[in-house]
Design a protein around this motif. Structure first.
Motif, mmCIF file in Angstrom:
data_model
loop_
_atom_site.group_PDB
_atom_site.id
_atom_site.type_symbol
_atom_site.label_atom_id
_atom_site.label_comp_id
_atom_site.label_asym_id
_atom_site.label_seq_id
_atom_site.Cartn_x
_atom_site.Cartn_y
_atom_site.Cartn_z
ATOM 1 N N PRO A 195 -3.126 16.161 -0.128
ATOM 2 C CA PRO A 195 -2.124 17.234 -0.018
ATOM 3 C C PRO A 195 -0.875 17.014 -0.870
ATOM 4 N N LYS A 196 -0.479 15.751 -1.042
ATOM 5 C CA LYS A 196 0.749 15.459 -1.785
ATOM 6 C C LYS A 196 0.471 14.915 -3.187
ATOM 7 N N TYR A 197 -0.713 15.213 -3.702
ATOM 8 C CA TYR A 197 -1.040 14.755 -5.061
ATOM 9 C C TYR A 197 -0.081 15.374 -6.075
ATOM 10 N N LYS A 198 0.257 16.645 -5.894
ATOM 11 C CA LYS A 198 1.225 17.324 -6.749
ATOM 12 C C LYS A 198 2.416 17.794 -5.920
ATOM 13 N N SER A 199 3.597 17.683 -6.479
ATOM 14 C CA SER A 199 4.802 18.183 -5.798
ATOM 15 C C SER A 199 5.856 18.545 -6.843
ATOM 16 N N PHE A 244 0.858 -1.186 0.000
ATOM 17 C CA PHE A 244 0.000 0.000 0.000
ATOM 18 C C PHE A 244 0.891 1.232 0.000
ATOM 19 N N PHE A 245 0.308 2.353 -0.401
ATOM 20 C CA PHE A 245 1.080 3.589 -0.519
ATOM 21 C C PHE A 245 0.119 4.765 -0.350
ATOM 22 N N ALA A 246 0.623 5.977 -0.396
ATOM 23 C CA ALA A 246 -0.183 7.145 -0.029
ATOM 24 C C ALA A 246 -1.156 7.612 -1.109
ATOM 25 N N VAL A 247 -0.617 8.076 -2.249
ATOM 26 C CA VAL A 247 -1.456 8.751 -3.257
ATOM 27 C C VAL A 247 -1.083 8.281 -4.660
ATOM 28 N N SER A 248 -2.089 7.931 -5.469
ATOM 29 C CA SER A 248 -1.816 7.549 -6.859
ATOM 30 C C SER A 248 -1.975 8.752 -7.784
ATOM 31 N N SER A 249 -1.594 8.558 -9.030
ATOM 32 C CA SER A 249 -1.749 9.612 -10.033
ATOM 33 C C SER A 249 -3.048 9.443 -10.812
ATOM 34 N N LYS A 306 13.423 21.860 -13.216
ATOM 35 C CA LYS A 306 12.260 21.698 -12.342
ATOM 36 C C LYS A 306 11.573 20.377 -12.685
ATOM 37 N N ILE A 307 11.383 19.548 -11.669
ATOM 38 C CA ILE A 307 10.734 18.240 -11.867
ATOM 39 C C ILE A 307 9.389 18.260 -11.141
ATOM 40 N N ASP A 308 8.323 18.053 -11.885
ATOM 41 C CA ASP A 308 6.964 18.027 -11.321
ATOM 42 C C ASP A 308 6.476 16.584 -11.207
ATOM 43 N N CYS A 309 5.962 16.242 -10.039
ATOM 44 C CA CYS A 309 5.480 14.879 -9.782
ATOM 45 C C CYS A 309 3.985 14.857 -9.517
ATOM 46 N N THR A 310 3.365 13.734 -9.873
ATOM 47 C CA THR A 310 1.976 13.472 -9.519
ATOM 48 C C THR A 310 1.936 12.172 -8.721
ATOM 49 N N GLY A 311 1.263 12.207 -7.567
ATOM 50 C CA GLY A 311 1.194 11.027 -6.700
ATOM 51 C C GLY A 311 2.319 10.994 -5.683
ATOM 52 N N TYR A 312 2.195 10.061 -4.740
ATOM 53 C CA TYR A 312 3.195 9.952 -3.670
ATOM 54 C C TYR A 312 3.321 8.489 -3.249
ATOM 55 N N GLY A 313 4.504 7.925 -3.494
ATOM 56 C CA GLY A 313 4.735 6.527 -3.126
ATOM 57 C C GLY A 313 5.065 5.673 -4.332
ATOM 58 N N HIS A 314 5.298 4.373 -4.080
ATOM 59 C CA HIS A 314 5.696 3.467 -5.169
ATOM 60 C C HIS A 314 4.554 3.130 -6.120
ATOM 61 N N GLY A 315 3.311 3.350 -5.687
ATOM 62 C CA GLY A 315 2.176 3.193 -6.585
ATOM 63 C C GLY A 315 1.602 1.800 -6.721
ATOM 64 N N VAL A 316 2.125 0.824 -5.968
ATOM 65 C CA VAL A 316 1.677 -0.567 -6.103
ATOM 66 C C VAL A 316 0.726 -0.953 -4.964
ATOM 67 N N GLY A 317 -0.362 -1.623 -5.311
ATOM 68 C CA GLY A 317 -1.309 -2.100 -4.293
ATOM 69 C C GLY A 317 -2.399 -1.089 -3.994
ATOM 70 N N MET A 318 -2.725 -0.939 -2.717
ATOM 71 C CA MET A 318 -3.812 -0.046 -2.315
ATOM 72 C C MET A 318 -3.334 1.389 -2.111
ATOM 73 N N SER A 319 -3.990 2.305 -2.800
ATOM 74 C CA SER A 319 -3.754 3.729 -2.551
ATOM 75 C C SER A 319 -4.564 4.120 -1.315
#
Length: 344
Positions: free
Chosen positions: A216-220, A182-187, A298-311
């Motif tokens: 909160p960490k959907y975009k960084s 599980f991880f925090a936020v998906s894209s 500048k590097i823009d990210c969407t999501g937070y975490g490895h993205g595998v399993g349950m968001s």
């Protein structure tokens, strides 16, 4: 003389008969023995049953290694899970999302009985208290982190979610999940395990995960001076040979995952994985894009975490839409069932 020969013959016949009986009867008796009694102890055999029931000793304790203290604690399982849920997700999450997290966290721990965390195992424990395994916050620390007005209600809410799912774990094909990730936020979509961990896990497939823009960490974003950016890459990857002159053409995405994250990246003459680039620049996810200016990248990210399993945030969105915890879990973990631990 005649008598002696007869006596010898009888003795030979009797001896032969005894040998024959031993050779025939002993194997028959031996084959009737229960070989299970002689099997060497194997936790997979003793814990995970073909019926998908999980058996643990009545007084089984969680052996938790607390890294900051370099100390091992023994805790009741449900007490441990309550603290993990309190450390992993916000208390204001919907109850069904908290329940889903409780089942996933319990499954994660049970897997560690079979496959202990290496850091923990060195110290005689099964699991550690950091993001390396799953975050554990003891009750006292967690209560202090909330306002006095909310603390008691928050703890009771989380405890109820854990109690309502007491002993429940996830199984696939009759076995406890080895990778209940599980991880925090998906894209917007989760990742297929084979794209991230290079292993094809049947219950960890890419799934749609809508509505997480509220997290909160959907975009960084990360901004790095161009010289530092180049030096970091060239120091780590000698074949890259990035310069200020070739930087725009030398860096490009080679392939994407099913969810749209960067799977492979071309850095000059070097090809690396998106997750390695994420680690190099401490990015929140592998769903990133970059923009090069005169002085910085500048590097823009969407999501937070490895993205595998349950968001976790995706689970909360589903819960707020009326989905129950079992529906949430079965959405993110393909083809699983929920079973209950048996204590004997």
């Amino acid at each position: 003389m005649k008598y002696k020969i007869n006596k010898d013959v009888k003795l030979i016949v009797l001896t032969t008969l005894i040998i024959v009986l031993v050779l025939i009867l002993f194997p028959i008796a031996f084959l009737k023995l229960d070989f299970n009694k002689f099997k060497p102890f194997n936790i997979n055999d003793s814990v995970i049953k073909k019926s998908t029931e999980l058996e643990l000793p009545k007084n089984k304790k969680v052996k938790l290694y607390r890294k900051s203290e370099n100390k091992v604690y023994e805790l009741d399982l449900e007490e441990y899970i309550t603290s993990v849920v309190s450390g992993e997700v916000p208390a204001n999450f919907d109850e069904e999302a908290l329940k889903a997290q409780a089942v996933a966290a319990r499954t994660y721990y049970v897997n560690k009985i079979n496959n202990p965390c290496k850091d923990a195992e060195k110290n005689g424990a099964e699991i550690c208290d950091t993001t390396h395994c799953q975050v554990y916050m003891d009750k006292e620390s967690r209560m202090k982190s909330w306002s006095k007005k909310e603390a008691t209600d928050n703890w009771e809410k989380i405890k109820k979610a854990v109690d309502d799912t007491k002993g429940q774990i996830l199984v696939y094909d009759g076995k406890v999940l080895e990778y209940p990730q599980f991880f925090a936020v998906s894209s917007g979509k989760t990742e297929d395990a084979k794209d991230v961990f290079s292993s094809d896990v049947p219950y960890l497939k890419s799934k749609e995960s809508k509505g997480e823009e509220i997290a909160p960490k959907y975009k960084s974003s990360v901004e790095i001076k161009i010289k530092e950016f180049i030096n970091k890459i060239n120091s780590k990857y000698s074949k890259a040979k990035i310069t200020e002159k070739n930087i725009s053409s030398a860096i490009k995405v080679k392939s994407y995952t099913e969810s749209g994250s960067v799977k492979e990246l071309q850095l000059g003459d070097e090809v690396i994985k998106g997750k390695d680039f994420r680690t190099l620049f401490n990015l929140n996810s592998t769903n990133f894009k970059w923009n090069i200016s005169n002085n910085s990248v500048k590097i823009d990210c969407t999501g937070y975490g490895h993205g595998v399993g349950m968001s976790q945030w995706g689970a909360n969105v589903m819960a707020k839409e009326g989905k129950k915890y079992d529906e949430i879990l079965k959405h993110y973990y393909n083809g699983v069932e929920i079973e209950e631990i048996k204590y004997k």
